[in-house]
Design an enzyme around this catalytic site. Structure first.
Site, PDB file in Angstrom:
ATOM      1  N   HIS A  68       0.822  -1.215   0.000  1.00  0.00           N
ATOM      2  CA  HIS A  68       0.000   0.000   0.000  1.00  0.00           C
ATOM      3  C   HIS A  68       0.858   1.269   0.000  1.00  0.00           C
ATOM      4  O   HIS A  68       0.358   2.357  -0.260  1.00  0.00           O
ATOM      5  CB  HIS A  68      -0.909  -0.007   1.237  1.00  0.00           C
ATOM      6  CG  HIS A  68      -2.334   0.355   0.979  1.00  0.00           C
ATOM      7  ND1 HIS A  68      -2.898   0.430  -0.282  1.00  0.00           N
ATOM      8  CD2 HIS A  68      -3.340   0.675   1.836  1.00  0.00           C
ATOM      9  CE1 HIS A  68      -4.180   0.768  -0.173  1.00  0.00           C
ATOM     10  NE2 HIS A  68      -4.465   0.931   1.090  1.00  0.00           N
ATOM     11  N   ASN A  87      -6.983   6.129   4.278  1.00  0.00           N
ATOM     12  CA  ASN A  87      -8.386   6.461   4.025  1.00  0.00           C
ATOM     13  C   ASN A  87      -8.749   7.899   4.365  1.00  0.00           C
ATOM     14  O   ASN A  87      -9.901   8.297   4.204  1.00  0.00           O
ATOM     15  CB  ASN A  87      -9.318   5.467   4.735  1.00  0.00           C
ATOM     16  CG  ASN A  87      -9.105   5.432   6.227  1.00  0.00           C
ATOM     17  OD1 ASN A  87      -8.271   6.141   6.758  1.00  0.00           O
ATOM     18  ND2 ASN A  87      -9.850   4.576   6.910  1.00  0.00           N
ATOM     19  N   ASP A 144      -0.637   2.688  -5.234  1.00  0.00           N
ATOM     20  CA  ASP A 144      -0.607   1.268  -5.549  1.00  0.00           C
ATOM     21  C   ASP A 144      -1.875   0.905  -6.323  1.00  0.00           C
ATOM     22  O   ASP A 144      -2.932   1.473  -6.091  1.00  0.00           O
ATOM     23  CB  ASP A 144      -0.520   0.444  -4.262  1.00  0.00           C
ATOM     24  CG  ASP A 144      -1.668   0.735  -3.303  1.00  0.00           C
ATOM     25  OD1 ASP A 144      -1.834   1.906  -2.911  1.00  0.00           O
ATOM     26  OD2 ASP A 144      -2.421  -0.195  -2.951  1.00  0.00           O
ATOM     27  N   ASN A 182      -9.280   3.437  -1.178  1.00  0.00           N
ATOM     28  CA  ASN A 182      -9.776   4.382  -0.170  1.00  0.00           C
ATOM     29  C   ASN A 182      -9.036   5.712  -0.163  1.00  0.00           C
ATOM     30  O   ASN A 182      -9.625   6.745   0.159  1.00  0.00           O
ATOM     31  CB  ASN A 182      -9.742   3.746   1.220  1.00  0.00           C
ATOM     32  CG  ASN A 182     -10.789   2.658   1.362  1.00  0.00           C
ATOM     33  OD1 ASN A 182     -11.831   2.710   0.717  1.00  0.00           O
ATOM     34  ND2 ASN A 182     -10.505   1.667   2.183  1.00  0.00           N
TER      35      ASN A 182
END
Length: 191
Positions: free
Chosen positions: A21, A68, A93, A114
């Site tokens: 991520h 997020n 990513d 997100n």
């Protein structure tokens, strides 16, 4: 239109540093080293930020809000410096590309990402540039969260690093807003 803000997406903290991520963080950290930009924690921008010298002026940003809530950081810096969404490049990513894959695009949906979802919400538009770094997909939708929060395998890391190297060869074009030329180079497979 030139790019005045390059944002790498990721999660803060040592436990996330090597996870898939954080591919966007890896990219912007490489740019900061290449350009000699000192990224400092800026409270009002909720992240590490630094300005690259030269023209056009370009900011580098690593949000420290967790993935997020990335939009909070991006919108804070963009509003402060009056940067339009079309002058923003978000590096993130991408599950829908294999490790080593890299794609550049403007606008579109969030694809379940997100970080992108929150940036779209805070900017009020999806009309910003995205550099998508492939990390592959675990195959099962239920496995996605676990997958993105784990480190890539050695072979995947080699491929991701290669895609970062490949896209950084287009850095001057990206900064200058020469997106067609950058896209052509990034999306064309070598023979």
């Amino acid at each position: 239109m030139t790019i005045r803000l390059m944002v790498g997406l990721g999660n803060p903290g040592a436990e996330y540093e090597t996870t898939r991520h954080n591919a966007g963080f890896w990219w912007v950290e490489r740019v900061a080293r290449q350009w000699g930009v000192n990224l400092r924690l800026e409270g009002k921008f909720h992240g590490y930020a630094g300005r690259a010298s030269g023209q056009p002026e370009c900011w580098l940003l690593l949000p420290q809000t967790f993935m997020n809530r990335s939009g909070q950081s991006v919108a804070a810096l963009a509003r402060f410096y009056k940067i339009e969404p079309a002058e923003i490049l978000v590096i993130h990513d991408e599950l829908d590309l294999p490790p080593g894959g890299v794609k550049l695009k403007r606008g579109g949906g969030h694809g379940g990402h997100n970080g992108l979802r929150d940036i779209i919400a805070h900017l009020g538009t999806p009309d910003f540039w995205r550099l998508r770094l492939g990390i592959g997909h675990p195959g099962e939708r239920a496995e996605v969260v676990n997958f993105v929060l784990k480190a890539p395998t050695l072979n995947e890391q080699i491929e991701i690093d290669r895609s970062i190297d490949q896209s950084l060869q287009r850095l001057d074009e990206l900064r200058a807003g020469k997106m067609e030329a950058a896209m052509l180079a990034l999306h064309t497979k070598p023979r």
